[in-house]
Design an enzyme around this catalytic site. Structure first.
Site, PDB file in Angstrom:
ATOM      1  CG  ASN A   7      -1.789   1.191   1.340  1.00 47.45           C
ATOM      2  OD1 ASN A   7      -1.819   2.022   0.421  1.00 47.45           O
ATOM      3  ND2 ASN A   7      -2.509   1.325   2.442  1.00 47.45           N
ATOM      4  CE  LYS A   9      -0.444   3.260   4.746  1.00 47.61           C
ATOM      5  NZ  LYS A   9      -0.431   3.353   6.190  1.00 47.61           N
ATOM      6  CG  HIS A  86      -6.185   1.889   4.955  1.00 46.23           C
ATOM      7  ND1 HIS A  86      -5.760   2.867   5.828  1.00 46.23           N
ATOM      8  CD2 HIS A  86      -5.158   1.007   4.854  1.00 46.23           C
ATOM      9  CE1 HIS A  86      -4.523   2.577   6.217  1.00 46.23           C
ATOM     10  NE2 HIS A  86      -4.139   1.461   5.640  1.00 46.23           N
ATOM     11  CD  GLU A 154      -3.754  -2.369   7.280  1.00 39.51           C
ATOM     12  OE1 GLU A 154      -2.632  -2.583   6.797  1.00 39.51           O
ATOM     13  OE2 GLU A 154      -4.418  -1.351   7.001  1.00 39.51           O
ATOM     14  N   GLY A 160       2.184   2.468  11.077  1.00 35.55           N
ATOM     15  CA  GLY A 160       3.171   3.544  11.018  1.00 35.55           C
ATOM     16  C   GLY A 160       3.819   3.886  12.346  1.00 35.55           C
ATOM     17  CB  SER A 196       4.805  -1.387  12.325  1.00 39.86           C
ATOM     18  OG  SER A 196       4.359  -0.080  12.593  1.00 39.86           O
ATOM     19  N   GLY A 217       2.828  -0.945   4.336  1.00 41.19           N
ATOM     20  CA  GLY A 217       2.880   0.451   3.897  1.00 41.19           C
ATOM     21  C   GLY A 217       4.314   0.920   3.742  1.00 41.19           C
ATOM     22  N   GLY A 218       4.822   1.594   4.778  1.00 36.62           N
ATOM     23  CA  GLY A 218       6.129   2.247   4.739  1.00 36.62           C
ATOM     24  C   GLY A 218       7.261   1.391   4.180  1.00 36.62           C
TER      25      GLY A 218
HETATM   26  P1  13P Z   1       2.716   0.651   7.697  1.00 40.21           P
HETATM   27  O1  13P Z   1       3.273  -0.628   7.167  1.00 40.21           O
HETATM   28  O2  13P Z   1       3.417   1.871   7.181  1.00 40.21           O
HETATM   29  O3  13P Z   1       2.569   0.609   9.190  1.00 40.21           O
HETATM   30  O4  13P Z   1       1.228   0.768   7.103  1.00 40.21           O
HETATM   31  C1  13P Z   1       0.369  -0.296   7.213  1.00 40.21           C
HETATM   32  C2  13P Z   1      -0.839  -0.012   6.409  1.00 40.21           C
HETATM   33  O5  13P Z   1      -1.617   0.865   6.720  1.00 40.21           O
HETATM   34  C3  13P Z   1      -1.056  -0.818   5.206  1.00 40.21           C
HETATM   35  O6  13P Z   1      -2.320  -0.611   4.684  1.00 40.21           O
END
Ligand code: 13P
Length: 234
Positions: A7, A9, A86, A154, A160, A196, A217-218
């Site tokens: 993702n 974002k 989300h 999640e 994050g 995370s 995500g990150g």
């Molecule tokens: P992170 O991996 O940055 O914590 O984000 C998770 C997320 O929201 C995936 O949809």
């Protein structure tokens, strides 16, 4: 094989996307990795035969919804999946109110919904996690039963933040989600985890037997690091 959702974002501009595609070219089998870029770059991934999903769809199929994007338009760009609910959409755009409509539209159009659910820190601390998950599942599945749906668990406090639940807690929650859905909706759904996930914790997370994959995500934003991560998940 585990499902891996990336993702992005609201990150990246055109040049970054081109560079990303260059770095990952021919680097891994592509049938279990789903990219969720901004709508603007969906086509770039689809054209290169990557599995691609949108981060959102409009709650209406077409019409007077200024600024939204229809699932029909996204399908033309090549999506096969869409995230629904989300926590960032629930927080900033009141998506709690639109989950059932979006689920219905996705299934009607043969797009696989990746339904995101998860509790806040306050709910976690007050032992309300399961109540929250049940509520979110019921709203989404009540009129939308399909074994194609993927659940992304999640916890909001984990997104994050670098904090993740222990393997024991995750094992318990994942089994709770699967059993609750099986008992109440008579379907068996895959459950993936997001929050995370990174190079430091992936090997430990991989030990969780009932987990079907990750929504990340990150740790997907640097393509070289993402490749390293994928390598550890296989
Ligand atoms: P992170 O991996 O940055 O914590 O984000 C998770 C997320 O929201 C995936 O949809």
């Amino acid at each position: 094989m585990k499902i891996i959702g990336a993702n992005f974002k609201m990150n990246f501009k055109k040049d970054d996307i081109n560079n990303y595609l260059e770095v990952i070219k021919n680097k891994f089998p592509i049938d279990n990795i789903i990219f969720f870029p901004s709508d603007l770059y969906i086509e770039n991934f689809a054209k290169n035969n990557y599995l691609v999903g949108s981060q959102n769809i409009s709650f209406q199929e077409f019409g007077a919804v200024t600024g939204d994007t229809s699932i029909l338009q996204l399908k033309e760009l090549g999506i096969k999946y869409t995230l629904i609910g989300h926590s960032e959409r629930r927080k900033y755009f009141n998506d709690d109110n639109y989950i059932a409509d979006k689920m219905k539209l996705a299934l009607k159009n043969d797009i696989i919904p990746v339904l995101c659910i998860g509790e806040s820190l306050r709910e976690y601390e007050n032992n309300l996690t399961k109540d929250k998950l049940k509520e979110q599942i019921d709203i989404a599945l009540k009129d939308n039963r399909s074994d194609k749906i993927i659940i992304a668990y999640e916890p909001i406090w984990s997104i994050g933040t670098g904090k993740i639940p222990t393997n024991d807690i995750l094992t318990e929650i994942i089994s709770f989600i699967k059993n609750y859905i099986n008992e109440n909706y008579q379907i068996n759904l895959k459950v993936i985890y997001g929050g995370s996930v990174n190079l430091d914790n992936i090997l430990e997370l991989n030990k969780i037997n009932n987990l079907d994959g990750y929504l990340i995500g990150g740790a997907t934003l640097n393509p070289n690091k993402f490749l390293e991560l994928i390598d550890k998940i296989k």
